[in-house]
Design a protein around this motif. Structure first.
Motif, PDB file in Angstrom:
ATOM      1  N   GLU A 354     -14.271  17.059   2.204  1.00 13.01           N
ATOM      2  CA  GLU A 354     -13.830  18.174   1.347  1.00 13.01           C
ATOM      3  C   GLU A 354     -13.435  17.724  -0.057  1.00 13.01           C
ATOM      4  O   GLU A 354     -13.338  18.565  -0.965  1.00 13.01           O
ATOM      5  N   MET A 355     -13.208  16.430  -0.273  1.00 13.94           N
ATOM      6  CA  MET A 355     -12.763  15.934  -1.577  1.00 13.94           C
ATOM      7  C   MET A 355     -13.923  15.479  -2.465  1.00 13.94           C
ATOM      8  O   MET A 355     -13.697  15.025  -3.583  1.00 13.94           O
ATOM      9  N   ILE A 356     -15.153  15.584  -1.997  1.00 16.44           N
ATOM     10  CA  ILE A 356     -16.294  15.004  -2.716  1.00 16.44           C
ATOM     11  C   ILE A 356     -16.717  15.917  -3.853  1.00 16.44           C
ATOM     12  O   ILE A 356     -17.015  17.105  -3.640  1.00 16.44           O
ATOM     13  N   CYS A 357     -16.756  15.367  -5.057  1.00 13.84           N
ATOM     14  CA  CYS A 357     -17.308  16.044  -6.236  1.00 13.84           C
ATOM     15  C   CYS A 357     -18.320  15.119  -6.909  1.00 13.84           C
ATOM     16  O   CYS A 357     -18.351  14.998  -8.147  1.00 13.84           O
ATOM     17  N   THR A 358     -19.121  14.472  -6.107  1.00 19.55           N
ATOM     18  CA  THR A 358     -20.161  13.559  -6.590  1.00 19.55           C
ATOM     19  C   THR A 358     -21.510  14.045  -6.067  1.00 19.55           C
ATOM     20  O   THR A 358     -21.637  14.324  -4.865  1.00 19.55           O
ATOM     21  N   ARG A 359     -22.470  14.149  -6.936  1.00 20.63           N
ATOM     22  CA  ARG A 359     -23.795  14.635  -6.542  1.00 20.63           C
ATOM     23  C   ARG A 359     -24.490  13.616  -5.636  1.00 20.63           C
ATOM     24  O   ARG A 359     -24.204  12.417  -5.682  1.00 20.63           O
ATOM     25  N   LEU A 360     -25.430  14.118  -4.852  1.00 21.65           N
ATOM     26  CA  LEU A 360     -26.234  13.239  -4.011  1.00 21.65           C
ATOM     27  C   LEU A 360     -27.124  12.356  -4.874  1.00 21.65           C
ATOM     28  O   LEU A 360     -27.523  12.762  -5.982  1.00 21.65           O
ATOM     29  N   PRO A 361     -27.476  11.172  -4.424  1.00 24.41           N
ATOM     30  CA  PRO A 361     -28.352  10.294  -5.228  1.00 24.41           C
ATOM     31  C   PRO A 361     -29.785  10.821  -5.255  1.00 24.41           C
ATOM     32  O   PRO A 361     -30.292  11.331  -4.250  1.00 24.41           O
ATOM     33  N   TYR A 362     -30.406  10.692  -6.416  1.00 23.42           N
ATOM     34  CA  TYR A 362     -31.811  11.117  -6.502  1.00 23.42           C
ATOM     35  C   TYR A 362     -32.729   9.980  -6.083  1.00 23.42           C
ATOM     36  O   TYR A 362     -32.278   8.907  -5.673  1.00 23.42           O
ATOM     37  N   SER A 363     -34.025  10.180  -6.180  1.00 25.20           N
ATOM     38  CA  SER A 363     -35.008   9.255  -5.614  1.00 25.20           C
ATOM     39  C   SER A 363     -34.920   7.878  -6.275  1.00 25.20           C
ATOM     40  O   SER A 363     -34.583   7.753  -7.456  1.00 25.20           O
ATOM     41  N   ASP A 364     -35.244   6.860  -5.488  1.00 23.01           N
ATOM     42  CA  ASP A 364     -35.167   5.488  -5.983  1.00 23.01           C
ATOM     43  C   ASP A 364     -36.231   5.226  -7.041  1.00 23.01           C
ATOM     44  O   ASP A 364     -36.023   4.418  -7.944  1.00 23.01           O
ATOM     45  N   LEU A 365     -37.360   5.919  -6.956  1.00 21.03           N
ATOM     46  CA  LEU A 365     -38.414   5.731  -7.958  1.00 21.03           C
ATOM     47  C   LEU A 365     -37.943   6.185  -9.335  1.00 21.03           C
ATOM     48  O   LEU A 365     -38.136   5.485 -10.337  1.00 21.03           O
ATOM     49  N   ALA A 366     -37.279   7.334  -9.390  1.00 19.63           N
ATOM     50  CA  ALA A 366     -36.747   7.811 -10.667  1.00 19.63           C
ATOM     51  C   ALA A 366     -35.589   6.945 -11.129  1.00 19.63           C
ATOM     52  O   ALA A 366     -35.416   6.700 -12.335  1.00 19.63           O
ATOM     53  N   PHE A 367     -34.809   6.446 -10.202  1.00 17.45           N
ATOM     54  CA  PHE A 367     -33.671   5.602 -10.551  1.00 17.45           C
ATOM     55  C   PHE A 367     -34.132   4.286 -11.164  1.00 17.45           C
ATOM     56  O   PHE A 367     -33.622   3.863 -12.211  1.00 17.45           O
ATOM     57  N   GLN A 368     -35.102   3.624 -10.540  1.00 17.68           N
ATOM     58  CA  GLN A 368     -35.590   2.355 -11.076  1.00 17.68           C
ATOM     59  C   GLN A 368     -36.379   2.550 -12.368  1.00 17.68           C
ATOM     60  O   GLN A 368     -36.412   1.660 -13.219  1.00 17.68           O
ATOM     61  N   GLY A 369     -36.999   3.703 -12.521  1.00 13.64           N
ATOM     62  CA  GLY A 369     -37.754   3.975 -13.753  1.00 13.64           C
ATOM     63  C   GLY A 369     -36.902   4.466 -14.894  1.00 13.64           C
ATOM     64  O   GLY A 369     -37.414   4.667 -16.004  1.00 13.64           O
ATOM     65  N   GLU A 375     -29.408  15.909  -9.161  1.00 10.67           N
ATOM     66  CA  GLU A 375     -29.475  16.249  -7.743  1.00 10.67           C
ATOM     67  C   GLU A 375     -28.352  17.220  -7.395  1.00 10.67           C
ATOM     68  O   GLU A 375     -27.402  17.421  -8.165  1.00 10.67           O
ATOM     69  N   ARG A 376     -28.464  17.850  -6.229  1.00 14.77           N
ATOM     70  CA  ARG A 376     -27.487  18.848  -5.794  1.00 14.77           C
ATOM     71  C   ARG A 376     -26.252  18.187  -5.182  1.00 14.77           C
ATOM     72  O   ARG A 376     -26.256  17.007  -4.850  1.00 14.77           O
ATOM     73  N   PHE A 377     -25.211  18.984  -5.041  1.00 15.85           N
ATOM     74  CA  PHE A 377     -24.022  18.547  -4.320  1.00 15.85           C
ATOM     75  C   PHE A 377     -24.269  18.683  -2.821  1.00 15.85           C
ATOM     76  O   PHE A 377     -25.175  19.397  -2.367  1.00 15.85           O
ATOM     77  N   LEU A 378     -23.433  18.043  -2.025  1.00 15.22           N
ATOM     78  CA  LEU A 378     -23.597  18.058  -0.578  1.00 15.22           C
ATOM     79  C   LEU A 378     -23.458  19.473  -0.022  1.00 15.22           C
ATOM     80  O   LEU A 378     -24.276  19.907   0.818  1.00 15.22           O
ATOM     81  N   GLU A 379     -22.475  20.212  -0.471  1.00 15.99           N
ATOM     82  CA  GLU A 379     -22.262  21.561   0.045  1.00 15.99           C
ATOM     83  C   GLU A 379     -23.407  22.494  -0.340  1.00 15.99           C
ATOM     84  O   GLU A 379     -23.723  23.436   0.400  1.00 15.99           O
ATOM     85  N   GLU A 380     -24.019  22.270  -1.479  1.00 17.06           N
ATOM     86  CA  GLU A 380     -25.156  23.098  -1.875  1.00 17.06           C
ATOM     87  C   GLU A 380     -26.338  22.906  -0.937  1.00 17.06           C
ATOM     88  O   GLU A 380     -27.061  23.863  -0.630  1.00 17.06           O
ATOM     89  N   VAL A 381     -26.551  21.691  -0.461  1.00 17.15           N
ATOM     90  CA  VAL A 381     -27.650  21.435   0.473  1.00 17.15           C
ATOM     91  C   VAL A 381     -27.383  22.132   1.804  1.00 17.15           C
ATOM     92  O   VAL A 381     -28.280  22.771   2.388  1.00 17.15           O
ATOM     93  N   PHE A 382     -26.157  22.059   2.304  1.00 13.70           N
ATOM     94  CA  PHE A 382     -25.835  22.720   3.574  1.00 13.70           C
ATOM     95  C   PHE A 382     -25.898  24.241   3.438  1.00 13.70           C
ATOM     96  O   PHE A 382     -26.300  24.937   4.378  1.00 13.70           O
TER      97      PHE A 382
END
Length: 610
Positions: A354-369, A375-382
């Protein structure tokens, strides 16, 4: 008669020429070490045709002024080092040997003692033998033969010396050459990064060049050593250096943490180094130490406020998108590690959802590039139920969030009274967890139709999705004892059995994949599957014993037994393959092997036809 001899001896002594001729011998006779007749030229030089030269200015013999005091101090330093070495090795020889060896190698050389002929007027009998001139061999046991040192037994001149305190161990950068650095970096990004995807390669290599120019231990150096230590645990090439790097990394981290006075200042490199060290300890050390180290990393995550990376006021502090994504990934790796630890011992969670205000990590390909994606928040995905285009790390975080809710459900059931309303609420929560898990697993299969061990994080997420079903069945079996809940319990058992057989199938299909690339916690999923297969086997044995009349045949039960036993042995073989480099696999084998022998005996008794 005797008096006459003495008289003759005395007379002969006075008439005999002195043995040492007056004057100095020439240079040629001194070099050739022959007797010189002190003439000019002498007979030896005249016969040999040499130039006869006599040097009348000789340097005085004996030690120079102040040299004796210098020798006293040098011998005293060596004596103190030897005594300190003996004291520290008696406490912990394995941890301090390299540090003391470095001290000896960096000690100033002791000058040679003057010869007896040149220092006949000095008394050196009070000095001990400077045994520290020889460097000890650290490949064998160290034995120093010394008598116990007391203030009264110290020789003159050493009473003012004090035993030095244990110095801090310096960083071992000198032991890592450029080729070894490149090899360890490549090993990390090949085998560790797919399972712990925290770092951007380009940013890491840019920072590694800065580390080489820094003086003294710092958190960047600790992080680099933690990366190398974890990489060594995934290879047999550096087996001899692995433990040394681990001890040095932990030593530097603990020393730096002790000097931190500001509680609110936590660097992300400090959190990352402790996280990587926790992963190493789970694979190579005992579980208790690793669990405590992981708890330390979780507290540092909270102090660094990595659960609030994407709050508006915190987002402006880190303008670099790559650095912000590294913070996100550091948090989510700690988050799913926190939930993995609860599967084994059902301990309370540290990082609350309930305390998380950090977005989910996006793809590793975009991260390395270097192409950031919001990306969305955890509650938004659920809330949306849309799991498409999620990275494997985000998939793992979502699946383990579902597991965390199942654990909270179990803990709430234990604390609530056993009323009908509490039981109804338990089954409502269980139904939600089951449906959400099935939906997540279906989305995972749709987004990734082919699950291969070549993608370790994705393979691990799929295995853990099935393992969570098994764990939910264990929760239901331990909390539902009413007869009215029996149909629901049987349904959970059937689903758990199907999940266990699916795990065994995945293990069998990828048994040719080297387990060095597998996730460190993969033995956990295999252990849950093997435990469920064994529990089902025992239940089949009990049912066959109850339903089969004495003296009748039971070939159908034998077929069921053979199929389940093959799947169970597949899981056991996978754990045995990983036990040499993964302590989790070794610990799970210690639990399963006694049950395996008991189950085999039970089968033989159950299917023995009279």
């Amino acid at each position: 008669m005797t008096a006459a001899r003495r008289t003759r001896s005395a007379v002969g002594t006075t008439d005999r020429a002195p043995r040492q001729l007056p004057g100095s011998a020439c240079e040629a006779c001194q070099k050739r070490k022959v007797r010189c007749d002190r003439k000019s030229p002498c007979g030896t030089c005249k016969d040999g045709g040499l130039v006869c030269e006599i040097n009348t200015q000789r340097r005085p013999r004996g030690p120079k002024k102040g040299e004796l005091n210098n020798l006293r101090s040098q011998v005293g330093v060596c004596l103190n080092r030897v005594v300190a070495l003996e004291r520290r090795l008696s406490l912990d020889p394995t941890e301090e040997a390299l540090t003391l060896a470095t001290q000896f190698s960096e000690a100033p050389p002791v000058p040679e003692m003057p010869s007896a002929s040149s220092a006949s007027d000095q008394d050196f009998s009070q000095f001990p033998s400077p045994s520290c001139q020889r460097r000890p061999s650290w490949e064998s046991d160290i034995h120093i033969a010394m008598s116990p040192m007391t203030p009264s037994s110290l020789p003159m001149g050493f009473s003012t010396f004090q035993f030095p305190p244990s110095p801090q161990s310096p960083p071992r950068c000198a032991f890592v050459d450029d080729l070894m650095r490149a090899d360890l970096d490549q090993l990390y990004f090949d085998r560790v990064h797919p399972n712990v995807p925290i770092f951007s390669q380009s940013r890491y290599f840019a920072r590694s060049r800065q580390i080489s120019m820094m003086n003294g231990p710092n958190y960047l150096l600790c992080l680099q050593y933690a990366m190398w230590t974890l990489a060594m645990s995934f290879s047999s090439q550096f087996e001899s250096s692995r433990d040394l790097f681990y001890k040095e990394t932990r030593h530097m981290l603990e020393n730096l943490d002790l000097h931190e006075d500001d509680m609110n200042t936590v660097r992300v490199e400090q959190v990352q180094a402790w996280l990587l060290l926790a992963f190493y300890e789970f694979a190579r050390c005992n579980y208790r130490r690793a669990w405590i180290t992981a708890g330390r990393a979780f507290r540092l995550v909270q102090l660094a406020r990595l659960h609030e990376v994407d709050i508006s006021e915190n987002a402006t502090e880190c303008a670099d998108a790559v650095s912000r994504e590294e913070k996100r990934r550091t948090f989510w790796v700690a988050y799913y590690l926190d939930r993995l630890l609860c599967i084994r011992n059902r301990r309370p969670l540290t990082l609350i959802e309930e305390m998380i205000c950090t977005r989910l990590p996006y793809s590793d390909l975009a991260f390395q590039g270097g192409s950031p994606v919001q990306e969305r928040f955890l509650e938004e995905v659920f809330a949306s139920g849309d799991h498409s285009l999620l990275s494997p790390l985000a998939e793992s975080a979502i699946l383990l969030t579902i597991f965390g809710r199942a654990v909270s459900q179990c803990q709430a059931q234990r604390t609530q009274p056993t009323y009908a309303s509490a039981s109804l609420e338990f089954w409502m929560r269980h139904e939600w967890v089951k449906n959400t898990l099935s939906s997540s697993l279906s989305s995972l299969m749709v987004n990734h139709p082919v699950i291969s061990a070549a993608e370790p994080m994705l393979f691990f997420s799929t295995m853990m999705a099935h393992a969570i079903k098994i764990y939910m069945c264990q929760i239901v079996e331990s909390t539902s004892h009413e007869e009215s809940c029996r149909p629901n319990v049987v349904e959970c058992q059937n689903q758990a059995m199907h999940a266990a057989r699916e795990i065994a199938r995945l293990v069998k299909a990828h048994e040719h994949i080297p387990y060095f690339k597998a996730h460190i916690f993969l033995p956990l999923a295999i252990f849950l599957a093997a435990s469920r297969l064994m529990a089902h086997t025992n239940r089949v044995v009990e049912n066959m014993q109850a339903l089969t009349p004495p003296g009748s045949s039971c070939y159908q039960g034998m077929e069921v037994k053979d199929g389940i036993n093959a799947e169970f042995q597949c899981c056991m073989n996978a754990l045995r393959s990983m036990q040499s480099f993964n302590n989790l696999a070794r610990e799970y084998l210690l639990v399963l092997e006694p049950q395996e022998s008991f189950s085999l005996t039970a089968f033989q008794g159950a299917f023995l036809c009279e």
